[in-house]
Design a protein around this motif. Structure first.
Motif, mmCIF file in Angstrom:
data_model
loop_
_atom_site.group_PDB
_atom_site.id
_atom_site.type_symbol
_atom_site.label_atom_id
_atom_site.label_comp_id
_atom_site.label_asym_id
_atom_site.label_seq_id
_atom_site.Cartn_x
_atom_site.Cartn_y
_atom_site.Cartn_z
ATOM 1 N N HIS A 568 8.677 -35.746 -22.597
ATOM 2 C CA HIS A 568 8.174 -36.613 -22.190
ATOM 3 C C HIS A 568 7.164 -36.821 -21.519
ATOM 4 O O HIS A 568 6.700 -37.679 -21.173
ATOM 5 N N VAL A 569 6.219 -36.325 -20.561
ATOM 6 C CA VAL A 569 5.257 -35.997 -19.769
ATOM 7 C C VAL A 569 3.883 -35.711 -20.176
ATOM 8 O O VAL A 569 2.479 -36.166 -19.790
ATOM 9 N N PHE A 570 3.625 -34.512 -20.813
ATOM 10 C CA PHE A 570 2.892 -34.226 -21.919
ATOM 11 C C PHE A 570 2.509 -34.279 -22.649
ATOM 12 O O PHE A 570 3.425 -34.113 -23.956
ATOM 13 N N LYS A 571 1.243 -33.767 -23.486
ATOM 14 C CA LYS A 571 0.800 -34.807 -24.473
ATOM 15 C C LYS A 571 1.560 -33.236 -24.997
ATOM 16 O O LYS A 571 1.652 -32.125 -24.753
ATOM 17 N N ARG A 572 1.910 -33.031 -26.773
ATOM 18 C CA ARG A 572 2.081 -32.046 -27.392
ATOM 19 C C ARG A 572 1.041 -31.281 -27.289
ATOM 20 O O ARG A 572 -0.080 -31.632 -27.528
ATOM 21 N N PRO A 573 1.355 -30.184 -27.098
ATOM 22 C CA PRO A 573 0.114 -28.911 -27.282
ATOM 23 C C PRO A 573 0.088 -28.032 -28.531
ATOM 24 O O PRO A 573 1.266 -28.363 -29.517
ATOM 25 N N PHE A 574 -0.743 -28.288 -29.439
ATOM 26 C CA PHE A 574 -1.100 -27.209 -30.430
ATOM 27 C C PHE A 574 -0.289 -25.411 -30.322
ATOM 28 O O PHE A 574 0.206 -25.884 -28.863
ATOM 29 N N ALA A 575 0.434 -25.685 -31.895
ATOM 30 C CA ALA A 575 1.093 -23.796 -31.723
ATOM 31 C C ALA A 575 0.002 -23.126 -31.235
ATOM 32 O O ALA A 575 -1.050 -23.186 -31.639
ATOM 33 N N ASP A 576 1.258 -21.895 -30.696
ATOM 34 C CA ASP A 576 -0.244 -20.815 -30.355
ATOM 35 C C ASP A 576 0.721 -19.565 -31.067
ATOM 36 O O ASP A 576 1.432 -19.462 -30.472
ATOM 37 N N PRO A 577 -0.007 -18.582 -32.228
ATOM 38 C CA PRO A 577 1.364 -18.026 -33.012
ATOM 39 C C PRO A 577 1.223 -16.961 -32.184
ATOM 40 O O PRO A 577 0.818 -15.271 -32.460
ATOM 41 N N ALA A 578 1.599 -17.259 -31.270
ATOM 42 C CA ALA A 578 2.477 -15.852 -30.343
ATOM 43 C C ALA A 578 2.920 -14.339 -30.815
ATOM 44 O O ALA A 578 4.034 -14.604 -31.264
ATOM 45 N N ALA A 579 2.703 -12.759 -30.535
ATOM 46 C CA ALA A 579 3.840 -12.587 -30.966
ATOM 47 C C ALA A 579 4.706 -11.674 -29.975
ATOM 48 O O ALA A 579 5.937 -10.817 -29.606
ATOM 49 N N ASN A 580 4.264 -11.750 -28.012
ATOM 50 C CA ASN A 580 5.022 -11.388 -27.352
ATOM 51 C C ASN A 580 4.301 -12.208 -26.336
ATOM 52 O O ASN A 580 4.010 -13.378 -26.500
ATOM 53 N N ILE A 581 5.101 -11.797 -24.868
ATOM 54 C CA ILE A 581 4.462 -12.915 -23.520
ATOM 55 C C ILE A 581 3.393 -12.610 -23.234
ATOM 56 O O ILE A 581 2.685 -12.799 -22.083
ATOM 57 N N GLY A 582 2.883 -11.087 -23.737
ATOM 58 C CA GLY A 582 1.357 -10.974 -23.762
ATOM 59 C C GLY A 582 0.813 -10.474 -22.215
ATOM 60 O O GLY A 582 1.463 -9.019 -22.280
ATOM 61 N N VAL A 583 0.362 -9.988 -21.548
ATOM 62 C CA VAL A 583 -0.499 -9.524 -20.580
ATOM 63 C C VAL A 583 0.302 -10.068 -19.555
ATOM 64 O O VAL A 583 0.703 -8.860 -18.362
#
Length: 679
Positions: A568-583
């Motif tokens: 309810h606060v932010f715009k809907r973000p685009f999907a990020d097809p991640a396989a893990n939490i990265g760095v």
């Protein structure tokens, strides 16, 4: 003091729950479906907003390139200009465009981006249009085979890969240079012609997700599959890690409460808890890798190949040819970038660390002054005075972290990294180094220089509680208050226009309402907060066992507040097809290594251990270092013994690879037989 600390957190939790019961926008109005697909066939999924003063030839050129067939270099998407709506005002931006795609175009786009879907045999395979009927849940056109977030991600990918052909500049803007192969969307963004691009919310899906996520009090897990379905894998993995971290803290919190109560005045009996700390921080991270791999496989991103990264919108340089793609793009010498990093960025970071150290010494002077005042006249008020220096220092730490964050972003952008991933890695490194030093330097000084365990417990408790309260104010209450005021103003504006009677918001007003919402900036700050909390718990919670309890309560409020902000606060973000939490996985593992060293040093300083070496401090140090090295070796051995990917997933991946190789051999044999027949 303990009751006061827990009461403060409980009050914070209660306030968040009360705040969450006021969904200012969703409760006041509903959105009508974007377009009746049965009547028009066009379903708007993504919004493009150009500057209000954009020249007509530029807008017409962009729209034609979006609509052009792929064989002509276009994106072959559907795009319509947003109508003004009933009661439109002159100051409304007319350059809002809705982008959608036909079902066949979405399917071909799913193949282009390498989307993985569940196959008929239950495995996860890369989608291909040729085998579409062999995929589970595929029934026909518009059957929900692709989620809304996947459709929006496909459209974004097609827009991002829309490239200039023979144009030398954007029509009407001679300063907006173009060259063959240049990403059109990125050029428009860098020149301020394209203000924003965001995906539209879906009323029904958002309503269902909100109800199952945070609108009902429950003792169950988060709906990660629904979060992934609506927001994509990147967001789902963050909330999955937040949930996992909270549950992983429960054993430590369960042990910490009686440990704290029975050893209230004895600050030296922390050896057992320190040993538990070392084992805990190693095991939970290794088990998270397996949990992450299971989620990524289930969502189809574990084996997904990463697409070739395009240059960042702000990247600049001399025009040349990319040796990989052969396309024209800016080239910037790596030597210049390294000079900027080592001659400017690195000295700046060191200067900031020195300034942080200077502030820390001022804090210790204030702490000594407060202690001397209390010793001279021990009263209730002077007792309260003892907490003032730590509270002030905690506030200063948060302010310094915030200011440094903006400076780090500016420096990292100035370094001119070509790829967004490189930009993020350098930014994370800068921010983590400063935040770690700024938040933990005073605790290390108290523990190993002053060797005052009572002061260490007092400082850790004050810093942890104060930082959590400030984070709740900055990340939860302040954004809610500001956004609620802005959205209420927007609702009043809509009501004055009298454009709806049954509290159903028409499409033009839905789009304009979402366009005015805050842009979601990603999970950077969320992971950073969890990283610091993990540090407080893993490094020094052996002298303050209630740290885990406070972090659990903080994480519970974090789940609900973050869920509310996303919906309810932010715009809907685009999907990020991640396989893990990265760095961030590497960051947490580095913290766990530091935790092993720190807890070993604390154990070596304890009176119980010192009692075994009454005559030789050197021997104590040697034994401590030897045990610490042994534990680090055991930690790395444990890392290898616990597979990152569960066995059943390894078997499925190996079987899929084998079938792919067999299919390739079969195709080669068929091609060879055909060529022989032709000859």
């Amino acid at each position: 003091m303990v009751i006061l600390q827990i009461h403060i957190i409980h009050v914070s939790l209660l306030l968040v729950c009360v705040e969450l019961s006021w969904p200012f926008a969703a409760g006041m109005m509903q959105w009508e479906p974007a377009v009746d697909s049965s009547s028009s066939g066009f379903i708007p999924r993504v919004v493009l907003e150009l500057a209000s003063n954009t020249k007509e030839e530029a807008a017409a050129w962009l729209l034609s390139r979006i609509r052009d067939p792929q064989r002509n270099g276009g994106a072959e998407l559907l795009v319509e200009q947003l109508g003004p709506g009933v009661g439109a005002q002159e100051k409304d931006n007319p350059n809002l465009f809705l982008v959608g795609a036909s079902w066949p175009r979405l399917l071909s786009g799913a193949e282009d981006v390498g989307l993985f879907k569940e196959y008929s045999d239950g495995s996860m395979r890369g989608f291909t249009c040729a085998n579409k009927h062999n995929f589970k849940h595929f029934k026909g056109e518009g059957d929900g085979f692709l989620s809304m977030s996947e459709c929006q991600y496909i459209i974004k990918h097609e827009l991002d890969t829309l490239r200039a052909k023979e144009e030398t500049h954007v029509p009407g803007y001679t300063q907006a240079k173009l060259y063959p192969g240049k990403s059109i969307i990125r050029r428009l963004q860098s020149k301020g012609i394209l203000i924003q691009m965001f995906p539209l919310h879906d009323k029904e899906d958002l309503k269902r997700l909100s109800f199952s996520w945070y609108k009902k009090v429950k003792l169950s897990l988060q709906p990660l599959d629904e979060i992934k379905h609506y927001y994509g894998e990147g967001q789902a993995l963050y909330f999955g890690f937040l949930e996992y971290f909270t549950f992983a803290l429960v054993p430590m919190a369960f042990i910490g409460v009686p440990y704290y109560l029975f050893d209230w005045e004895d600050y030296d009996k922390y050896v057992v808890f320190a040993v538990f700390n070392m084992i805990w921080c190693t095991v939970i991270l290794e088990l998270w890798k397996r949990r992450s791999a299971s989620l990524a496989y289930h969502w189809g991103t574990l084996s997904r190949k990463k697409a070739f990264e395009e240059p960042r919108p702000g990247f600049h340089g001399v025009l040349g040819f990319n040796p990989v793609t052969g396309r024209e793009e800016p080239l910037y010498p790596n030597v210049k970038r390294q000079l900027r990093i080592y001659l400017v960025s690195l000295p700046f970071v060191l200067l900031c660390l020195y300034f942080s150290l200077y502030i820390m010494m001022i804090y210790f002077l204030m702490e000594g002054w407060a202690l001397s005042v209390h010793d001279e006249n021990p009263t209730f008020w002077t007792g309260l005075l003892l907490f003032i220096p730590s509270i002030i220092y905690a506030v200063v730490i948060e302010v310094m972290n915030l200011i440094y964050r903006y400076a780090a972003e500016f420096l990292t952008d100035w370094e001119n990294h070509r790829l967004e991933s490189s930009f993020q890695n350098h930014l994370v490194l800068k921010v983590l180094v400063f935040n770690f030093f700024n938040c933990f330097a005073s605790l290390f000084y108290i523990a190993f220089i002053m060797q005052d365990m009572a002061l260490l417990r007092h400082s850790l408790a004050t810093l942890l509680i104060t930082s959590q309260i400030l984070n709740q104010i900055m990340e939860a209450f302040l954004p809610y208050w500001l956004q609620r005021r802005r959205n209420k103003k927007m609702v009043r504006k809509v009501l004055k226009r009298r454009i709806f009677e049954d509290k159903v918001l028409p499409l033009p007003e839905q789009v304009r309402l979402e366009a005015d919402m805050s842009m979601y900036l990603g999970t950077f700050d969320d992971y950073l907060e969890l990283f610091l909390l993990f540090g407080y718990v893993s490094l020094f919670s052996c002298v303050y066992p209630l740290a885990a309890v406070l972090v659990v309560l903080n994480n519970i409020t974090e789940v609900y507040s973050d869920a509310f902000k996303m919906c309810h606060v932010f715009k809907r973000p685009f999907a990020d097809p991640a396989a893990n939490i990265g760095v961030w996985q590497l960051a947490f593992e580095a913290m766990s290594v530091i935790a092993v060293v720190t807890n070993c040093a604390l154990i070596g300083m304890s009176p119980q251990v010192k009692g075994y070496f009454p005559d030789s401090e050197t021997q104590l140090i040697l034994w401590t270092v030897a045990i610490e090295h042994g534990l680090l070796a055991f930690k790395f051995i444990l890392t290898f013994l616990i597979p990152d990917v569960p066995k059943y997933i390894q078997i499925k991946l190996a079987r899929l690879e084998f079938e792919s190789l067999e299919a390739l051999k079969k195709k080669k044999m068929e091609a060879s037989e055909v060529s022989k027949k032709i000859q």
